[in-house]
Design a protein around this motif. Structure first.
Motif, short mmCIF file in Angstrom:
data_model
loop_
_atom_site.label_atom_id
_atom_site.label_comp_id
_atom_site.label_asym_id
_atom_site.label_seq_id
_atom_site.Cartn_x
_atom_site.Cartn_y
_atom_site.Cartn_z
N MET A 277 10.94 -2.20 -2.79
CA MET A 277 10.85 -0.81 -2.36
C MET A 277 11.37 0.09 -3.45
O MET A 277 12.29 -0.27 -4.17
N HIS B 11 1.30 -9.84 9.52
CA HIS B 11 2.72 -9.55 9.28
C HIS B 11 3.09 -8.15 9.76
O HIS B 11 4.16 -7.95 10.33
N ASP B 12 2.20 -7.18 9.51
CA ASP B 12 2.45 -5.81 9.99
C ASP B 12 2.56 -5.81 11.52
O ASP B 12 3.48 -5.20 12.08
N ALA C 80 6.98 1.59 -0.12
CA ALA C 80 6.93 0.14 -0.03
C ALA C 80 6.40 -0.45 -1.33
O ALA C 80 5.64 0.20 -2.05
N SER C 81 6.79 -1.67 -1.62
CA SER C 81 6.29 -2.32 -2.83
C SER C 81 4.89 -2.90 -2.62
O SER C 81 4.21 -3.20 -3.58
N ALA D 61 2.74 -3.79 3.92
CA ALA D 61 3.65 -2.67 3.66
C ALA D 61 4.37 -2.22 4.93
O ALA D 61 5.56 -1.90 4.89
N ARG E 100 5.15 -4.05 7.48
CA ARG E 100 6.17 -5.06 7.78
C ARG E 100 7.40 -4.83 6.91
O ARG E 100 8.54 -4.95 7.38
N GLU E 101 7.18 -4.53 5.65
CA GLU E 101 8.30 -4.26 4.73
C GLU E 101 9.14 -3.10 5.26
O GLU E 101 10.38 -3.17 5.29
N ASP F 213 10.95 -4.15 8.58
CA ASP F 213 12.13 -4.96 8.29
C ASP F 213 13.28 -4.10 7.78
O ASP F 213 14.44 -4.31 8.15
#
Length: 177
Positions: free
Chosen positions: A1, A48-49, A148-149, A156, A158-159, A162
């Protein structure tokens, strides 16, 4: 990030978040629009999202979606994930955001919003934590607290989910080895 406001400030803002709002095309999807020969629209969403959004909902953080397009596919995805607040065909995304805040009794500062293009800026500027995806428009990424990275449609969300869960001490306990 990438933190545009500093990591400590982003974490403090994340601690106040009670709802996560999302754009769709370019955030939950990769931004490409697929159409069948019959004219049927298709979208791809990252698992994942979806799991990150389910974890947020289970932790008591509301999820809402504001998109300028309308899609039966999105309605199904929201139903599958348990997302109750869906604003489709929203040309004025700020008005939809304000409607969500009024319905839920929240202030803008209690919301995180993830957008990727200029139409999302009014909501991003009104949210307590403004986020974008790695492939968001440069003018949007530069106005967000964090980026997000990962690109939109590739984890993104999900990132960011989290990050919110960890920032509030709500991330699920992982089994020890």
């Amino acid at each position: 990030m990438k933190f545009h406001c500093g990591e400590a400030e982003a974490r403090a803002r994340a601690g106040r978040v009670r709802a996560l709002g999302l754009d769709v095309d370019g955030v939950l999807s990769d931004g490409r629009l697929y159409f069948s020969s019959a004219g049927e629209e298709m979208k791809a969403f990252h698992a994942h999202d979806g799991h990150g959004l389910k974890m947020l909902l289970e932790a008591g953080i509301e999820v809402f979606i504001i998109t300028s397009r309308a899609s039966p596919i999105l309605e199904r995805r929201c139903k599958d994930l348990g997302i109750r607040h869906l604003y489709q065909g929203a040309r004025d995304k700020l008005a939809a955001f304000e409607d969500f805040l009024a319905r839920e009794g929240l202030a803008g500062g209690q919301c995180c919003f993830v957008g990727d293009d200029l139409i999302d800026l009014p909501v991003l500027l009104a949210a307590g934590l403004a986020c974008s995806v790695a492939n968001g428009h440069e003018d949007v990424r530069g106005r967000c607290h964090l980026v997000a990275s990962l690109p939109g449609g590739h984890g993104a969300v999900r990132e960011i989910s989290d990050f919110l869960l960890r920032g509030q001490g709500l991330y699920p306990q992982l089994p020890s080895s």
